[in-house]
Design a protein around this motif. Structure first.
Motif, PDB file in Angstrom:
ATOM      1  N   TYR A  12       8.557   0.964  88.831  1.00  0.00           N
ATOM      2  CA  TYR A  12       9.856   1.428  89.323  1.00  0.00           C
ATOM      3  C   TYR A  12       9.873   2.944  89.507  1.00  0.00           C
ATOM      4  CZ  TYR A  12      12.459  -2.938  89.129  1.00  0.00           C
ATOM      5  OH  TYR A  12      12.932  -4.199  89.381  1.00  0.00           O
ATOM      6  N   VAL A  13      10.190   3.366  90.736  1.00  0.00           N
ATOM      7  CA  VAL A  13      10.425   4.775  91.028  1.00  0.00           C
ATOM      8  C   VAL A  13      11.869   5.132  90.681  1.00  0.00           C
ATOM      9  CG1 VAL A  13      10.452   6.538  92.843  1.00  0.00           C
ATOM     10  CG2 VAL A  13       8.698   4.736  92.872  1.00  0.00           C
ATOM     11  N   SER A  14      12.794   4.239  91.016  1.00  0.00           N
ATOM     12  CA  SER A  14      14.212   4.417  90.689  1.00  0.00           C
ATOM     13  C   SER A  14      14.879   3.047  90.691  1.00  0.00           C
ATOM     14  CB  SER A  14      14.907   5.342  91.694  1.00  0.00           C
ATOM     15  OG  SER A  14      14.861   4.788  93.005  1.00  0.00           O
ATOM     16  N   GLY A  15      16.055   2.978  90.066  1.00  0.00           N
ATOM     17  CA  GLY A  15      16.819   1.733  90.077  1.00  0.00           C
ATOM     18  C   GLY A  15      16.289   0.663  89.160  1.00  0.00           C
ATOM     19  N   LEU A  16      15.703   1.054  88.036  1.00  0.00           N
ATOM     20  CA  LEU A  16      15.275   0.056  87.053  1.00  0.00           C
ATOM     21  C   LEU A  16      16.520  -0.629  86.486  1.00  0.00           C
ATOM     22  CD1 LEU A  16      13.140  -1.271  85.206  1.00  0.00           C
ATOM     23  CD2 LEU A  16      13.475   0.652  83.635  1.00  0.00           C
ATOM     24  N   PRO A  17      16.634  -1.956  86.602  1.00  0.00           N
ATOM     25  CA  PRO A  17      17.838  -2.645  86.118  1.00  0.00           C
ATOM     26  C   PRO A  17      18.039  -2.469  84.621  1.00  0.00           C
ATOM     27  CG  PRO A  17      16.545  -4.069  87.555  1.00  0.00           C
ATOM     28  CD  PRO A  17      15.691  -2.875  87.249  1.00  0.00           C
ATOM     29  N   SER A  18      19.280  -2.282  84.242  1.00  0.00           N
ATOM     30  CA  SER A  18      19.664  -2.216  82.832  1.00  0.00           C
ATOM     31  C   SER A  18      20.693  -3.306  82.596  1.00  0.00           C
ATOM     32  CB  SER A  18      20.249  -0.837  82.506  1.00  0.00           C
ATOM     33  OG  SER A  18      20.723  -0.801  81.180  1.00  0.00           O
ATOM     34  N   ILE A  19      20.282  -4.369  81.922  1.00  0.00           N
ATOM     35  CA  ILE A  19      21.133  -5.549  81.754  1.00  0.00           C
ATOM     36  C   ILE A  19      21.344  -5.796  80.275  1.00  0.00           C
ATOM     37  CG2 ILE A  19      21.385  -8.009  82.267  1.00  0.00           C
ATOM     38  CD1 ILE A  19      19.400  -7.559  84.593  1.00  0.00           C
ATOM     39  N   GLY A  20      22.606  -5.912  79.871  1.00  0.00           N
ATOM     40  CA  GLY A  20      22.937  -6.121  78.471  1.00  0.00           C
ATOM     41  C   GLY A  20      23.898  -7.273  78.278  1.00  0.00           C
ATOM     42  N   SER A  21      24.596  -7.262  77.174  1.00  0.00           N
ATOM     43  CA  SER A  21      25.525  -8.348  76.849  1.00  0.00           C
ATOM     44  C   SER A  21      26.933  -8.087  77.367  1.00  0.00           C
ATOM     45  CB  SER A  21      25.575  -8.556  75.335  1.00  0.00           C
ATOM     46  OG  SER A  21      25.973  -7.360  74.679  1.00  0.00           O
ATOM     47  N   GLU A  22      27.180  -6.846  77.820  1.00  0.00           N
ATOM     48  CA  GLU A  22      28.489  -6.496  78.369  1.00  0.00           C
ATOM     49  C   GLU A  22      28.312  -5.777  79.697  1.00  0.00           C
ATOM     50  OE1 GLU A  22      30.819  -4.287  75.627  1.00  0.00           O
ATOM     51  OE2 GLU A  22      30.770  -5.823  74.060  1.00  0.00           O
ATOM     52  N   ALA A  23      29.290  -5.925  80.579  1.00  0.00           N
ATOM     53  CA  ALA A  23      29.230  -5.294  81.890  1.00  0.00           C
ATOM     54  C   ALA A  23      29.377  -3.780  81.765  1.00  0.00           C
ATOM     55  CB  ALA A  23      30.333  -5.845  82.792  1.00  0.00           C
ATOM     56  N   HIS A  24      28.781  -3.043  82.712  1.00  0.00           N
ATOM     57  CA  HIS A  24      28.972  -1.604  82.765  1.00  0.00           C
ATOM     58  C   HIS A  24      30.460  -1.283  82.953  1.00  0.00           C
ATOM     59  CE1 HIS A  24      24.712  -1.052  82.918  1.00  0.00           C
ATOM     60  NE2 HIS A  24      24.566  -1.559  84.128  1.00  0.00           N
ATOM     61  N   GLU A  25      30.871  -0.144  82.424  1.00  0.00           N
ATOM     62  CA  GLU A  25      32.262   0.267  82.596  1.00  0.00           C
ATOM     63  C   GLU A  25      32.585   0.479  84.072  1.00  0.00           C
ATOM     64  OE1 GLU A  25      35.256   3.874  81.160  1.00  0.00           O
ATOM     65  OE2 GLU A  25      33.384   3.483  80.068  1.00  0.00           O
ATOM     66  N   LYS A  26      31.633   1.031  84.827  1.00  0.00           N
ATOM     67  CA  LYS A  26      31.778   1.204  86.266  1.00  0.00           C
ATOM     68  C   LYS A  26      30.562   0.585  86.956  1.00  0.00           C
ATOM     69  CE  LYS A  26      34.394   5.549  86.077  1.00  0.00           C
ATOM     70  NZ  LYS A  26      34.406   6.990  86.505  1.00  0.00           N
ATOM     71  N   PRO A  27      30.755   0.018  88.151  1.00  0.00           N
ATOM     72  CA  PRO A  27      29.605  -0.540  88.868  1.00  0.00           C
ATOM     73  C   PRO A  27      28.522   0.511  89.105  1.00  0.00           C
ATOM     74  CG  PRO A  27      31.661  -1.230  89.896  1.00  0.00           C
ATOM     75  CD  PRO A  27      32.022  -0.190  88.877  1.00  0.00           C
ATOM     76  N   GLN A  28      27.275   0.117  88.905  1.00  0.00           N
ATOM     77  CA  GLN A  28      26.144   1.012  89.111  1.00  0.00           C
ATOM     78  C   GLN A  28      25.582   0.835  90.528  1.00  0.00           C
ATOM     79  OE1 GLN A  28      25.164   3.184  86.325  1.00  0.00           O
ATOM     80  NE2 GLN A  28      27.251   2.424  85.982  1.00  0.00           N
TER      81      GLN A  28
END
Length: 274
Positions: free
Chosen positions: A153-169
């Protein structure tokens, strides 16, 4: 590389047994298993390979649209390929992947005899560090198909957790990708590589929810000779999305050679549920 006695996992997944009625018998591949059914890219590759093997086929792949109409269960399936229409240089095929009485996936494909014409690259390849300068992604979810590819990955590596981001990425990702183990590039491998991006809603929301590709179209801009020039070296892949809502979102991507040639563009529509 795999040794001569054992085929590459991709080639093993593309082995078919012809039947007297013209259908091709195949099996799902554990090497390309996703969460509940096969990785969509391998299904696209299987359908394209079936058409490539058709005795009436002329030319090289130009376009493929795959509709994923039902989950594909682990085990046997059959593929039927039908020539729709052929001209002197352009040919259309239709293919179905069937399990029992269910058409689990179907595809339309365009082949053509390519000939030299005027050419122009209107947009250059993104400026990025070389593949060798970008570390290989080591930590991946425990899904078999992810181990079938090397991701840098150069950029945009997904970050996925148990809760949604506060703001869309951002929905954008830029990465180098290659078959693992290495395999010389051809059209069936390219068809599969067109689907190596996780569905963008996971990245934008940071949350894994029920989702899946409904339809994917890939356009193959490179000839077989151009793909052969790429060999086993990684491709640069870029993905993005624009609109999410009402249970669906779009997703577009490009795949480039390391020499700066656009090899394929692809777009898909993804269903998701809250």
């Amino acid at each position: 590389m795999t040794d001569a006695a054992s085929p590459h996992p991709l080639d093993a997944a593309l082995l078919f047994q012809p039947a007297a009625d013209g259908t091709l018998a195949g099996r799902t591949s554990p090497a390309y298993w996703n969460m509940v059914d096969p990785f969509g890219g391998i299904t696209a590759a299987q359908l394209l390979k079936a058409a490539l093997d058709h005795p009436a086929r002329i030319g090289e792949p130009v376009a493929q649209t795959v509709n994923f109409s039902a989950p594909i269960a682990e085990g046997a399936f059959t593929i039927t390929v039908k020539e729709i229409r052929s001209g002197r240089s352009v040919q259309h095929f239709y293919a179905e992947l069937v399990q029992g009485e269910t058409i689990a996936a179907n595809a339309t494909m365009v082949f053509a005899r390519r000939s030299p014409t005027w050419g122009h690259h209107a947009s250059p390849m993104p400026e990025v560090p070389s593949a060798e300068a970008v570390p290989v992604l080591a930590k991946k979810p425990p899904l078999a198909w992810l181990d079938a590819y090397e991701f840098r990955y150069v950029s945009g590596l997904p970050s996925i957790g148990s809760e949604a981001h506060e703001k869309p990425q951002s929905a954008s990702s830029l990465l180098w990708v290659a078959d693992q183990p290495p395999r010389p590039l051809d059209h069936v491998a390219l068809a599969s590589l067109c689907d190596i991006f996780i569905v963008r809603i996971f990245q934008v929301r940071g949350l894994r929810t029920p989702a899946g590709t409904v339809s994917m179209t890939s356009y193959f801009h490179a000839s077989a000779a151009e793909l052969a020039e790429q060999g086993t070296r990684p491709l640069l892949a870029r993905a993005d999305s624009i609109r999410f809502g009402d249970q669906f979102h779009d997703q577009q991507a490009e795949l480039w050679s390391d020499a700066g040639k656009l090899l394929a563009t692809t777009t898909q529509v993804v269903w998701f549920r809250e």
